[in-house]
Design a protein around this motif. Structure first.
Motif, PDB file in Angstrom:
ATOM      1  N   LYS A 156      28.365  27.114 -26.592  1.00 26.74           N
ATOM      2  CA  LYS A 156      27.653  26.310 -27.588  1.00 26.74           C
ATOM      3  C   LYS A 156      28.671  25.521 -28.417  1.00 26.74           C
ATOM      4  O   LYS A 156      29.664  26.071 -28.894  1.00 26.74           O
ATOM      5  N   GLN A 157      28.421  24.219 -28.586  1.00 23.40           N
ATOM      6  CA  GLN A 157      29.314  23.344 -29.325  1.00 23.40           C
ATOM      7  C   GLN A 157      28.777  23.075 -30.734  1.00 23.40           C
ATOM      8  O   GLN A 157      27.603  23.324 -31.027  1.00 23.40           O
ATOM      9  N   GLU A 158      29.637  22.540 -31.597  1.00 24.30           N
ATOM     10  CA  GLU A 158      29.252  22.252 -32.973  1.00 24.30           C
ATOM     11  C   GLU A 158      28.100  21.255 -33.054  1.00 24.30           C
ATOM     12  O   GLU A 158      27.261  21.318 -33.947  1.00 24.30           O
ATOM     13  N   ASP A 159      28.059  20.333 -32.082  1.00 25.54           N
ATOM     14  CA  ASP A 159      27.004  19.316 -32.116  1.00 25.54           C
ATOM     15  C   ASP A 159      25.711  19.777 -31.451  1.00 25.54           C
ATOM     16  O   ASP A 159      24.768  19.002 -31.307  1.00 25.54           O
ATOM     17  N   GLY A 160      25.641  21.052 -31.048  1.00 28.07           N
ATOM     18  CA  GLY A 160      24.436  21.597 -30.446  1.00 28.07           C
ATOM     19  C   GLY A 160      24.411  21.528 -28.930  1.00 28.07           C
ATOM     20  O   GLY A 160      23.526  22.110 -28.294  1.00 28.07           O
ATOM     21  N   SER A 161      25.358  20.819 -28.335  1.00 29.05           N
ATOM     22  CA  SER A 161      25.425  20.746 -26.876  1.00 29.05           C
ATOM     23  C   SER A 161      26.026  22.034 -26.310  1.00 29.05           C
ATOM     24  O   SER A 161      26.539  22.877 -27.053  1.00 29.05           O
ATOM     25  N   VAL A 162      25.961  22.150 -25.003  1.00 27.56           N
ATOM     26  CA  VAL A 162      26.512  23.325 -24.312  1.00 27.56           C
ATOM     27  C   VAL A 162      27.503  22.829 -23.266  1.00 27.56           C
ATOM     28  O   VAL A 162      27.141  22.052 -22.376  1.00 27.56           O
ATOM     29  N   HIS A 163      28.758  23.269 -23.394  1.00 31.55           N
ATOM     30  CA  HIS A 163      29.790  22.854 -22.442  1.00 31.55           C
ATOM     31  C   HIS A 163      29.975  23.945 -21.391  1.00 31.55           C
ATOM     32  O   HIS A 163      30.230  25.102 -21.720  1.00 31.55           O
ATOM     33  N   CYS A 164      29.849  23.560 -20.121  1.00 32.01           N
ATOM     34  CA  CYS A 164      29.844  24.523 -19.026  1.00 32.01           C
ATOM     35  C   CYS A 164      31.154  24.466 -18.240  1.00 32.01           C
ATOM     36  O   CYS A 164      31.681  23.387 -17.971  1.00 32.01           O
ATOM     37  N   THR A 165      31.659  25.633 -17.883  1.00 30.50           N
ATOM     38  CA  THR A 165      32.821  25.725 -17.000  1.00 30.50           C
ATOM     39  C   THR A 165      32.416  26.501 -15.761  1.00 30.50           C
ATOM     40  O   THR A 165      31.571  27.392 -15.806  1.00 30.50           O
ATOM     41  N   TYR A 166      33.039  26.163 -14.638  1.00 31.44           N
ATOM     42  CA  TYR A 166      32.574  26.643 -13.347  1.00 31.44           C
ATOM     43  C   TYR A 166      33.223  27.950 -12.910  1.00 31.44           C
ATOM     44  O   TYR A 166      34.274  28.347 -13.415  1.00 31.44           O
ATOM     45  N   GLN A 167      32.574  28.568 -11.946  1.00 31.72           N
ATOM     46  CA  GLN A 167      33.130  29.685 -11.197  1.00 31.72           C
ATOM     47  C   GLN A 167      33.384  29.196  -9.775  1.00 31.72           C
ATOM     48  O   GLN A 167      32.507  28.599  -9.145  1.00 31.72           O
ATOM     49  N   SER A 168      34.598  29.427  -9.267  1.00 34.69           N
ATOM     50  CA  SER A 168      34.916  29.050  -7.893  1.00 34.69           C
ATOM     51  C   SER A 168      34.322  30.084  -6.939  1.00 34.69           C
ATOM     52  O   SER A 168      34.532  31.290  -7.100  1.00 34.69           O
ATOM     53  N   LEU A 169      33.574  29.598  -5.939  1.00 33.52           N
ATOM     54  CA  LEU A 169      32.960  30.495  -4.963  1.00 33.52           C
ATOM     55  C   LEU A 169      33.746  30.567  -3.661  1.00 33.52           C
ATOM     56  O   LEU A 169      33.526  31.474  -2.858  1.00 33.52           O
ATOM     57  N   TYR A 170      34.638  29.599  -3.451  1.00 30.23           N
ATOM     58  CA  TYR A 170      35.473  29.584  -2.247  1.00 30.23           C
ATOM     59  C   TYR A 170      36.690  28.730  -2.579  1.00 30.23           C
ATOM     60  O   TYR A 170      36.546  27.613  -3.070  1.00 30.23           O
ATOM     61  N   SER A 171      37.878  29.225  -2.322  1.00 31.11           N
ATOM     62  CA  SER A 171      39.098  28.597  -2.826  1.00 31.11           C
ATOM     63  C   SER A 171      39.622  27.462  -1.957  1.00 31.11           C
ATOM     64  O   SER A 171      40.533  26.748  -2.373  1.00 31.11           O
ATOM     65  N   GLU A 172      39.066  27.279  -0.755  1.00 25.64           N
ATOM     66  CA  GLU A 172      39.549  26.223   0.128  1.00 25.64           C
ATOM     67  C   GLU A 172      38.480  25.137   0.281  1.00 25.64           C
ATOM     68  O   GLU A 172      37.384  25.246  -0.255  1.00 25.64           O
ATOM     69  N   PHE A 173      38.827  24.098   1.026  1.00 24.91           N
ATOM     70  CA  PHE A 173      37.928  22.965   1.202  1.00 24.91           C
ATOM     71  C   PHE A 173      36.561  23.433   1.707  1.00 24.91           C
ATOM     72  O   PHE A 173      36.459  24.231   2.634  1.00 24.91           O
ATOM     73  N   PHE A 174      35.489  22.853   1.133  1.00 17.02           N
ATOM     74  CA  PHE A 174      34.127  23.170   1.554  1.00 17.02           C
ATOM     75  C   PHE A 174      33.235  21.987   1.206  1.00 17.02           C
ATOM     76  O   PHE A 174      33.184  21.553   0.061  1.00 17.02           O
ATOM     77  N   ASP A 175      32.531  21.475   2.211  1.00 11.73           N
ATOM     78  CA  ASP A 175      31.578  20.384   1.951  1.00 11.73           C
ATOM     79  C   ASP A 175      30.580  20.319   3.095  1.00 11.73           C
ATOM     80  O   ASP A 175      30.567  21.170   3.972  1.00 11.73           O
ATOM     81  N   MET A 176      29.746  19.278   3.093  1.00 15.01           N
ATOM     82  CA  MET A 176      28.623  19.131   4.024  1.00 15.01           C
ATOM     83  C   MET A 176      27.793  20.413   4.056  1.00 15.01           C
ATOM     84  O   MET A 176      27.523  20.983   5.112  1.00 15.01           O
ATOM     85  N   PRO A 177      27.343  20.896   2.897  1.00 15.34           N
ATOM     86  CA  PRO A 177      26.714  22.221   2.822  1.00 15.34           C
ATOM     87  C   PRO A 177      25.282  22.238   3.338  1.00 15.34           C
ATOM     88  O   PRO A 177      24.533  21.266   3.191  1.00 15.34           O
ATOM     89  N   ARG A 178      24.899  23.335   3.942  1.00 15.89           N
ATOM     90  CA  ARG A 178      23.505  23.599   4.320  1.00 15.89           C
ATOM     91  C   ARG A 178      23.225  25.069   4.064  1.00 15.89           C
ATOM     92  O   ARG A 178      24.132  25.916   4.053  1.00 15.89           O
ATOM     93  N   ILE A 179      21.945  25.375   3.884  1.00 12.22           N
ATOM     94  CA  ILE A 179      21.489  26.744   3.678  1.00 12.22           C
ATOM     95  C   ILE A 179      20.252  26.968   4.556  1.00 12.22           C
ATOM     96  O   ILE A 179      19.768  26.037   5.208  1.00 12.22           O
ATOM     97  N   ASN A 180      19.771  28.183   4.582  1.00 10.86           N
ATOM     98  CA  ASN A 180      18.434  28.435   5.104  1.00 10.86           C
ATOM     99  C   ASN A 180      17.478  27.766   4.123  1.00 10.86           C
ATOM    100  O   ASN A 180      17.318  28.207   2.987  1.00 10.86           O
TER     101      ASN A 180
END
Length: 522
Positions: A378-402
């Motif tokens: 939570k920020q002073e101006d009421g906004s919320v600043h988000c930081t990420y969690q890495s789920l895989y440390s190497e290159f990953f793209d063109m994603p698909r799921i079930n």
């Protein structure tokens, strides 16, 4: 990346492949993929991979046999260019060359025509979408093209989306619900409201039933954000408004001066990403402002709601120069060239708290899901600043799921990865987003494509099914194979190998349509 600089021929008549291994008896249907084909027209070259004339590829699976065919998308852009034997239609990164058939007066008049959607290309080379019995080739302009799902012939005239709904361009990554309802997001450049992002709903996948169900304003009035996809959960749509933007002034100037849209792209690294969350029930924008440090996203993986939080998994890069990576001049550089721009995309998770924000104190972390390392401060101006969690440390793209897990808590993401030079996809990856465990497939001297998950009949587990991809052999440009992997452990089950009539080019995205389904998703 397989690049073609010769006269590229279709494999219009289906050829049968040599199958090794055993295809699952229940696997019957069509895999249709779309991507860049011809990189030259006559003596004129395209500058960017997003410009090459679209080529469709299809594998038809039936009775444990597989056939392959390919056809150019016969767009107006294709026909005009081929008739002139040079590039006469401006694409994303390539300006049109003067048409030698035009008189001097016509060239002058064409150059200084007021820019409208009519000047956009219908070279739909990004993806395909079949919902009921109609298939469409998709790109990111205001146009789409209808394609015969059986033989890949281009049908009818180009379809202008603006005739049905208030958007000047739309993504090539719609979401499809099980009843055939399609949702997409598109930009509208209204002179009255300024740039807006509109959510489009198409009941039963019908353009005639399309309507705008939500509209939000661009945060930078003269710099609408570039976006390639969006997320959808049970209750929300989410647009990542990133600081990779299109300069409205340069777009207008470029239309007059015959400059491609690529030249209007601008990276604003000092600006923050804004997660724009829209309520599906009301179409209203959630008033809490969620931000993150600058990054670029092309592809969402999945999103869902949990215990008052909205969880977003996506592929991100911190390099705003990423679009330049796909310039043909960059792709052709030697892997050891220090000036070569590389693509570094990573699987990341962000968590947006949807409740309790107004009562929280500045400095408080509102991301409180167990087992998740993301922060939402939570920020002073009421906004919320988000930081990420890495789920895989190497290159990953063109994603698909079930895709049955789309918008729901899920466990497995499938994508492509590289082995060093970051421009050639050489591995297929499965990631357990709960535990971090990974499985890999690679075959030496081959290039892979985006994985497509196909669920097994009567499946009881999320990863019970197969992964479909394609293989191109680096030193044999006419070779193409349909690859079938176990979705559980990424082991090879079968492959069907073909020799095409000419060079087989790489593709971007595709869709599997099962033989006995009435409605099709991803």
């Amino acid at each position: 990346m397989i690049l073609c600089h010769v006269t590229l021929q279709e494999t219009a008549d289906p050829v049968e492949g040599q199958v090794t291994g055993t295809l699952p008896p229940w696997l019957e249907g069509r895999v249709t993929r779309n991507g860049p084909g011809k990189l030259h027209v006559g003596g004129t070259p395209y500058r960017h991979l997003f410009d090459a004339l679209a080529m469709l590829h299809q594998f038809h699976i039936a009775n444990s046999r597989v056939t392959y065919r390919s056809r150019f998308l016969k767009s107006d852009s294709f026909k005009k260019n081929m008739n002139a034997n040079r590039i006469v239609v401006t694409e994303f990164g390539t300006a049109a060359y003067p048409d030698p058939c035009m008189t001097l007066f016509k060239r002058f008049k064409n150059t200084f025509t007021v820019p409208t959607t009519k000047k956009m290309t219908d070279n739909c080379l990004v993806s395909v979408c079949q919902v009921k019995d109609e298939m469409f080739a998709l790109t990111e302009t205001c146009y789409t093209r209808r394609v015969d799902p059986e033989n890949l012939e281009t049908l009818g005239d180009k379809i202008m989306l603006t005739k049905y709904v208030a958007v000047n361009m739309a993504t090539a990554h719609p979401h499809i619900e099980e009843d055939g309802t399609v949702y997409n997001m598109g930009s509208s450049f209204s002179a009255v409201k300024g740039p807006c992002y509109n959510v489009i709903k198409m009941s039963e996948g019908s353009l005639e039933k399309a309507k705008v169900v939500a509209s939000i304003s661009c945060q930078w009035r003269l710099y609408p954000s570039y976006y390639h996809s969006f997320a959808m959960t049970e209750c929300y749509w989410v647009l990542v408004e990133q600081p990779l933007v299109m300069s409205a002034c340069k777009l207008v100037k470029g239309a007059f001066a015959n400059q491609p849209p690529f030249d209007a792209l601008k990276w604003l690294p000092d600006k923050k990403v804004k997660f724009r969350v829209i309520e599906r029930a009301t179409g209203n924008l959630v008033q809490t402002l969620y931000t993150a440090d600058a990054f670029v996203i092309f592809h969402h993986v999945n999103a869902w709601e949990s215990q008052g939080h909205l969880v977003l998994d996506l592929c991100a890069t911190d390099d705003g120069e990423v679009v330049k990576m796909l310039c043909i001049s960059n792709l052709e550089k030697n892997p050891g060239d220090s000036s070569r721009i590389l693509f570094r995309s990573y699987l990341r998770r962000y968590v947006l708290p949807m409740t309790g924000v107004s009562k929280a104190t500045p400095g408080e972390n509102l991301a409180k899901l167990e087992g998740i390392a993301c922060k939402a401060m939570k920020q002073e101006d009421g906004s919320v600043h988000c930081t990420y969690q890495s789920l895989y440390s190497e290159f990953f793209d063109m994603p698909r799921i079930n895709y049955k897990m789309n918008g729901k808590p899920y466990r497995y993401a499938y994508g492509v990865s590289t082995k060093g030079n970051d421009l050639v996809f050489e591995m297929l990856i499965k990631v357990d987003v709960m535990t971090g465990q990974t499985w890999k497939f690679e075959s030496e001297n081959f290039v892979v494509a985006e994985p497509i998950f196909v669920e097994a009949p009567d499946a009881t587990d999320e990863d019970q099914g197969v992964i479909l991809s394609t293989l191109l052999r680096k030193r044999d440009p006419r070779y193409v194979a349909l690859l079938v992997l176990s979705a559980r452990d990424m082991s090879e089950i079968a492959r069907a190998e073909f020799e095409a009539n000419d060079v087989v080019t790489s593709t971007f995205h595709g869709q599997f349509v099962a033989a006995h389904e009435n409605s099709h998703t991803y």
